[in-house]
Design an enzyme around this catalytic site. Structure first.
Site, mmCIF file in Angstrom:
data_model
loop_
_atom_site.group_PDB
_atom_site.id
_atom_site.type_symbol
_atom_site.label_atom_id
_atom_site.label_comp_id
_atom_site.label_asym_id
_atom_site.label_seq_id
_atom_site.Cartn_x
_atom_site.Cartn_y
_atom_site.Cartn_z
ATOM 1 N N HIS A 189 37.410 38.170 53.687
ATOM 2 C CA HIS A 189 37.907 38.810 54.917
ATOM 3 C C HIS A 189 37.311 38.144 56.162
ATOM 4 O O HIS A 189 38.023 37.903 57.140
ATOM 5 C CB HIS A 189 37.565 40.301 54.952
ATOM 6 N N LEU B 17 40.907 48.264 51.114
ATOM 7 C CA LEU B 17 41.220 49.299 52.103
ATOM 8 C C LEU B 17 42.300 48.836 53.075
ATOM 9 O O LEU B 17 43.012 49.660 53.636
ATOM 10 C CB LEU B 17 39.953 49.707 52.860
ATOM 11 N N HIS C 277 34.963 39.183 47.893
ATOM 12 C CA HIS C 277 36.145 39.775 48.512
ATOM 13 C C HIS C 277 35.913 39.989 50.011
ATOM 14 O O HIS C 277 36.769 39.645 50.831
ATOM 15 C CB HIS C 277 36.450 41.110 47.803
ATOM 16 N N GLU C 278 34.752 40.541 50.357
ATOM 17 C CA GLU C 278 34.465 40.821 51.771
ATOM 18 C C GLU C 278 34.207 39.540 52.560
ATOM 19 O O GLU C 278 34.624 39.441 53.722
ATOM 20 C CB GLU C 278 33.281 41.792 51.897
ATOM 21 N N GLN D 202 38.059 43.776 59.027
ATOM 22 C CA GLN D 202 39.005 44.839 58.670
ATOM 23 C C GLN D 202 39.072 45.948 59.710
ATOM 24 O O GLN D 202 40.028 46.723 59.722
ATOM 25 C CB GLN D 202 38.644 45.446 57.317
ATOM 26 N N GLY E 67 33.509 48.548 49.766
ATOM 27 C CA GLY E 67 33.152 47.438 50.631
ATOM 28 C C GLY E 67 34.025 47.415 51.860
ATOM 29 O O GLY E 67 35.159 47.910 51.850
#
Length: 178
Positions: free
Chosen positions: A137, A92, A133-134, A51, A46
């Site tokens: 972000h 990442l 999770h994304e 990011q 992902g």
């Protein structure tokens, strides 16, 4: 397609909240394609636009074993959730760090796809964890925010050492190439 630079924790740009995508056009589709290339190259499952220092509400995901089922969610919004599950997460933007995080087990999400078409979907397991999770972000949150202050400081120190070692190796390569 272009590979994009992935920001690493504790880079302050990871805390910037992403803005809504007003309409999906060629430029947005190019960002999606570049994000997918970057995610696959990293390799990861992902990636949020935040990011890669693009502060638009775009995420890409592929949790398939074959890495042939890309999913794009533009302006994702969790409509409903149920249950709790504790799973090990990595990121990442926080390379080499894996910690247990508790999140809802099942979710229902609404978003637009790469072509601007609205859709809703249910997700559980790794896909549900990845979407949440994304989306974090996009809201300026990193998974380590769920951890204790002690663990957060330990992670900052470890990543700081990794950055210093990488810079030193780069410097040595440059010097030996002369």
């Amino acid at each position: 397609m272009a590979l994009l630079e992935i920001l690493e924790y504790p880079d302050p740009r990871l805390r910037k909240k992403a803005v809504t995508v007003e309409h999906v056009d060629k430029a947005i589709r190019r960002i999606v394609d570049d994000m997918l290339d970057t995610m696959y190259q990293a390799p990861g499952v992902g990636l949020a636009a935040t990011q890669v220092n693009i502060h638009k509400r775009i995420i890409v995901i592929d949790v398939s074993d074959e890495k042939n089922s890309p999913l794009c969610l533009i302006n994702p919004e969790i409509l409903d959730f149920e249950g709790n599950a504790e799973t090990e997460e990595g990121c990442l933007s926080v390379p080499g760090i894996f910690e247990m995080v508790e999140r809802p087990e099942k979710i229902r999400v609404k978003a637009m796809d790469k072509h601007g078409e609205s859709f809703e979907m249910a997700a559980d397991g790794l896909l549900a964890t990845c979407i949440q999770h994304e989306i974090d972000h996009l809201n300026g949150k990193v998974f380590v925010d769920y951890l204790s202050n002690f663990k957060q400081q330990r992670i900052r120190k470890k990543l700081g050492k990794q950055h210093k070692q990488a810079a030193k190796q780069k410097q040595l390569k440059t010097a030996s190439a002369r």
